[in-house]
Motif scaffolding. Structure first.
Motif, PDB file in Angstrom:
ATOM      1  N   LYS A 141       0.840  -1.201   0.000  1.00  0.00           N
ATOM      2  CA  LYS A 141       0.000   0.000   0.000  1.00  0.00           C
ATOM      3  C   LYS A 141       0.873   1.249   0.000  1.00  0.00           C
ATOM      4  N   LYS A 142       1.873   1.260   0.865  1.00  0.00           N
ATOM      5  CA  LYS A 142       2.746   2.430   0.990  1.00  0.00           C
ATOM      6  C   LYS A 142       3.546   2.672  -0.284  1.00  0.00           C
ATOM      7  N   LEU A 143       3.996   1.592  -0.927  1.00  0.00           N
ATOM      8  CA  LEU A 143       4.809   1.724  -2.133  1.00  0.00           C
ATOM      9  C   LEU A 143       3.961   1.759  -3.404  1.00  0.00           C
ATOM     10  N   ASP A 144       2.643   1.670  -3.239  1.00  0.00           N
ATOM     11  CA  ASP A 144       1.699   1.802  -4.352  1.00  0.00           C
ATOM     12  C   ASP A 144       1.945   0.772  -5.452  1.00  0.00           C
ATOM     13  N   VAL A 145       2.020  -0.507  -5.037  1.00  0.00           N
ATOM     14  CA  VAL A 145       2.135  -1.588  -6.016  1.00  0.00           C
ATOM     15  C   VAL A 145       0.985  -2.565  -5.817  1.00  0.00           C
ATOM     16  N   LYS A 146       0.645  -3.253  -6.886  1.00  0.00           N
ATOM     17  CA  LYS A 146      -0.426  -4.238  -6.833  1.00  0.00           C
ATOM     18  C   LYS A 146       0.125  -5.597  -6.402  1.00  0.00           C
ATOM     19  N   ALA A 147      -0.734  -6.399  -5.769  1.00  0.00           N
ATOM     20  CA  ALA A 147      -0.333  -7.732  -5.322  1.00  0.00           C
ATOM     21  C   ALA A 147      -1.562  -8.619  -5.199  1.00  0.00           C
ATOM     22  N   SER A 148      -1.324  -9.924  -5.244  1.00  0.00           N
ATOM     23  CA  SER A 148      -2.404 -10.912  -5.132  1.00  0.00           C
ATOM     24  C   SER A 148      -2.163 -11.789  -3.911  1.00  0.00           C
ATOM     25  N   GLN A 190      -6.309  -2.737  -6.285  1.00  0.00           N
ATOM     26  CA  GLN A 190      -4.892  -2.778  -5.930  1.00  0.00           C
ATOM     27  C   GLN A 190      -4.488  -4.155  -5.432  1.00  0.00           C
ATOM     28  N   PHE A 191      -5.371  -4.790  -4.652  1.00  0.00           N
ATOM     29  CA  PHE A 191      -5.079  -6.114  -4.130  1.00  0.00           C
ATOM     30  C   PHE A 191      -6.174  -7.084  -4.535  1.00  0.00           C
ATOM     31  N   LEU A 192      -5.766  -8.295  -4.862  1.00  0.00           N
ATOM     32  CA  LEU A 192      -6.714  -9.325  -5.290  1.00  0.00           C
ATOM     33  C   LEU A 192      -6.737 -10.462  -4.284  1.00  0.00           C
ATOM     34  N   LEU A 193      -7.924 -10.844  -3.839  1.00  0.00           N
ATOM     35  CA  LEU A 193      -8.113 -12.026  -3.005  1.00  0.00           C
ATOM     36  C   LEU A 193      -8.314 -13.226  -3.921  1.00  0.00           C
ATOM     37  N   ALA A 194      -7.517 -14.285  -3.715  1.00  0.00           N
ATOM     38  CA  ALA A 194      -7.623 -15.487  -4.531  1.00  0.00           C
ATOM     39  C   ALA A 194      -7.658 -16.718  -3.630  1.00  0.00           C
ATOM     40  N   ASN A 195      -7.953 -17.867  -4.226  1.00  0.00           N
ATOM     41  CA  ASN A 195      -8.269 -19.104  -3.508  1.00  0.00           C
ATOM     42  C   ASN A 195      -7.040 -20.009  -3.413  1.00  0.00           C
ATOM     43  N   HIS A 196      -6.665 -20.365  -2.170  1.00  0.00           N
ATOM     44  CA  HIS A 196      -5.544 -21.286  -1.957  1.00  0.00           C
ATOM     45  C   HIS A 196      -6.018 -22.529  -1.197  1.00  0.00           C
ATOM     46  N   SER A 197      -7.277 -22.886  -1.399  1.00  0.00           N
ATOM     47  CA  SER A 197      -7.943 -24.048  -0.803  1.00  0.00           C
ATOM     48  C   SER A 197      -8.460 -23.726   0.593  1.00  0.00           C
ATOM     49  N   TYR A 198      -9.225 -24.652   1.144  1.00  0.00           N
ATOM     50  CA  TYR A 198      -9.755 -24.458   2.499  1.00  0.00           C
ATOM     51  C   TYR A 198      -8.817 -25.043   3.555  1.00  0.00           C
ATOM     52  N   THR A 199      -8.302 -26.243   3.320  1.00  0.00           N
ATOM     53  CA  THR A 199      -7.486 -26.918   4.341  1.00  0.00           C
ATOM     54  C   THR A 199      -5.995 -26.826   4.092  1.00  0.00           C
ATOM     55  N   HIS A 200      -5.576 -26.393   2.897  1.00  0.00           N
ATOM     56  CA  HIS A 200      -4.165 -26.435   2.487  1.00  0.00           C
ATOM     57  C   HIS A 200      -3.620 -27.857   2.629  1.00  0.00           C
ATOM     58  N   ALA A 201      -4.442 -28.821   2.302  1.00  0.00           N
ATOM     59  CA  ALA A 201      -4.087 -30.245   2.265  1.00  0.00           C
ATOM     60  C   ALA A 201      -3.792 -30.829   3.639  1.00  0.00           C
ATOM     61  N   VAL A 249       6.056 -12.298 -15.335  1.00  0.00           N
ATOM     62  CA  VAL A 249       6.635 -13.194 -14.341  1.00  0.00           C
ATOM     63  C   VAL A 249       5.804 -13.186 -13.060  1.00  0.00           C
ATOM     64  N   VAL A 250       5.549 -14.379 -12.526  1.00  0.00           N
ATOM     65  CA  VAL A 250       4.816 -14.535 -11.270  1.00  0.00           C
ATOM     66  C   VAL A 250       5.817 -14.855 -10.165  1.00  0.00           C
ATOM     67  N   ILE A 251       5.773 -14.069  -9.095  1.00  0.00           N
ATOM     68  CA  ILE A 251       6.679 -14.244  -7.963  1.00  0.00           C
ATOM     69  C   ILE A 251       5.900 -14.820  -6.785  1.00  0.00           C
ATOM     70  N   LEU A 252       6.412 -15.910  -6.233  1.00  0.00           N
ATOM     71  CA  LEU A 252       5.782 -16.544  -5.070  1.00  0.00           C
ATOM     72  C   LEU A 252       6.505 -16.140  -3.792  1.00  0.00           C
ATOM     73  N   THR A 253       5.741 -15.653  -2.823  1.00  0.00           N
ATOM     74  CA  THR A 253       6.237 -15.430  -1.462  1.00  0.00           C
ATOM     75  C   THR A 253       5.168 -15.934  -0.499  1.00  0.00           C
ATOM     76  N   GLU A 305       1.135  -5.931 -11.466  1.00  0.00           N
ATOM     77  CA  GLU A 305      -0.276  -6.194 -11.751  1.00  0.00           C
ATOM     78  C   GLU A 305      -0.789  -7.317 -10.851  1.00  0.00           C
ATOM     79  N   THR A 306      -2.113  -7.457 -10.787  1.00  0.00           N
ATOM     80  CA  THR A 306      -2.739  -8.579 -10.093  1.00  0.00           C
ATOM     81  C   THR A 306      -2.992  -9.698 -11.099  1.00  0.00           C
ATOM     82  N   VAL A 307      -3.053 -10.946 -10.605  1.00  0.00           N
ATOM     83  CA  VAL A 307      -3.074 -12.082 -11.518  1.00  0.00           C
ATOM     84  C   VAL A 307      -4.362 -12.199 -12.330  1.00  0.00           C
TER      85      VAL A 307
END
Length: 290
Positions: free
Chosen positions: A88-95, A122-133, A241-245, A275-277
């Motif tokens: 938010k402070k650096l004004d970049v988008k993220a997912s 600016q920010f996107l909420l996406a699905n990473h499963s319910y239980t994370h396996a 390019v997609v960066i995972l953190t 950008e957001t995915v």
């Protein structure tokens, strides 16, 4: 002389104004100035405005630019809001690929999910499963029908606005007319594809120590990896390019500072665009699923 039933009716009629007054007072105190359905949900963190799908449009890509999709996995956790505040402070988008169970286990989890969801575009909420396996990937992906139900549960529980997902512990891709995955998750990706989901993998990962959850690469080392991925065309899609953190990597102030430094290094390159995915090339229109 009136009969007993008649006298009873007269008593009820006499009390009717009292009941009406009490009912009106109760309604007024419960939700002053609000419709009944709004009063029931006012102030609750999981109440959302209508899906932003109507406003979603594919973007026009600038051929002179290179697009960066910064993604955070496994939230809400300690560290999620640190990531949010830095971006938010650096004004970049993220997912943010979030886990349904984590939103319930953390005391402020639902509020965090709500904050991310309502911060679009600016920010996107996406699905990473319910239980994370539940930590057992092999068993999780073996029963593919159950796995799809797990994703659907997360979609509904967190009110994820778009059909965009990432598999726990696995880099797979599902876009319009494309499906790339390992044999272990092939059936799951096929079912997600049939259900309309887009699935995202990644090319550059900010690794972390699994004991301390602290970042391994320095901000400059990771920025060099991003530069190299573009220069050597080692990306899933050219110029993207997609960066995972992971959220928990940045819960310490010194590590939050590393995230800020990494983003600042990338921002020095005028060709780089965050950008957001949901604006990654070639995805299926991310149909809203209530």
């Amino acid at each position: 002389m009136l009969s007993k039933p008649a006298r009873a009716c007269l008593r009820l009629l006499a009390l009717a104004p009292v009941f009406l007054t009490a009912a009106c007072n109760f309604s007024s105190n419960a939700s002053p100035g609000l419709p009944e359905d709004t009063a029931e949900t006012a102030g609750k963190p999981d109440v959302v405005k209508p899906s932003p799908l109507a406003d979603w449009q594919p973007i026009t890509y600038d051929s002179s630019k290179k697009y960066i999709y910064l993604t955070f996995d496994d939230g809400p956790q300690h560290g999620t809001m640190d990531c949010y505040n830095v971006c938010k402070k650096l004004d970049v988008k993220a997912s943010f690929f979030m886990v349904g169970l984590h939103s319930e286990a953390k005391s402020d989890g639902r509020q965090i999910v709500h904050t991310i969801r309502e911060s679009y575009p600016q920010f996107l909420l996406a699905n990473h499963s319910y239980t994370h396996a539940s930590g057992n990937y092999k068993a999780f992906y073996k029963n593919s029908e159950s796995t799809i139900l797990d994703f659907d549960k997360a979609q509904q529980q967190m009110k994820v606005p778009y059909l965009i997902a990432r598999l726990p512990g696995n880099s797979a891709w599902v876009r319009n007319g494309e499906l790339r995955s390992s044999p272990m998750v092939r059936k799951v990706t096929e079912l997600l594809d049939s259900a309309g989901y887009n699935v995202f993998g990644w090319e550059v990962e900010w690794n972390f120590n699994h004991k301390s959850a602290r970042p391994v690469q320095t901000p400059q080392q990771l920025a060099n990896q991003v530069d190299s991925a573009f220069a050597r065309n080692r990306t899933h899609t050219p110029n993207h390019v997609v960066i995972l953190t992971h959220d928990r990597m940045f819960r310490r102030p010194e590590d939050t500072d590393s995230l800020a430094k990494f983003i600042s290094i990338l921002k020095q390159n005028p060709a780089y665009v965050f950008e957001t995915v949901d604006h990654y090339p070639g995805i299926k229109r991310p149909v809203y699923k209530p």
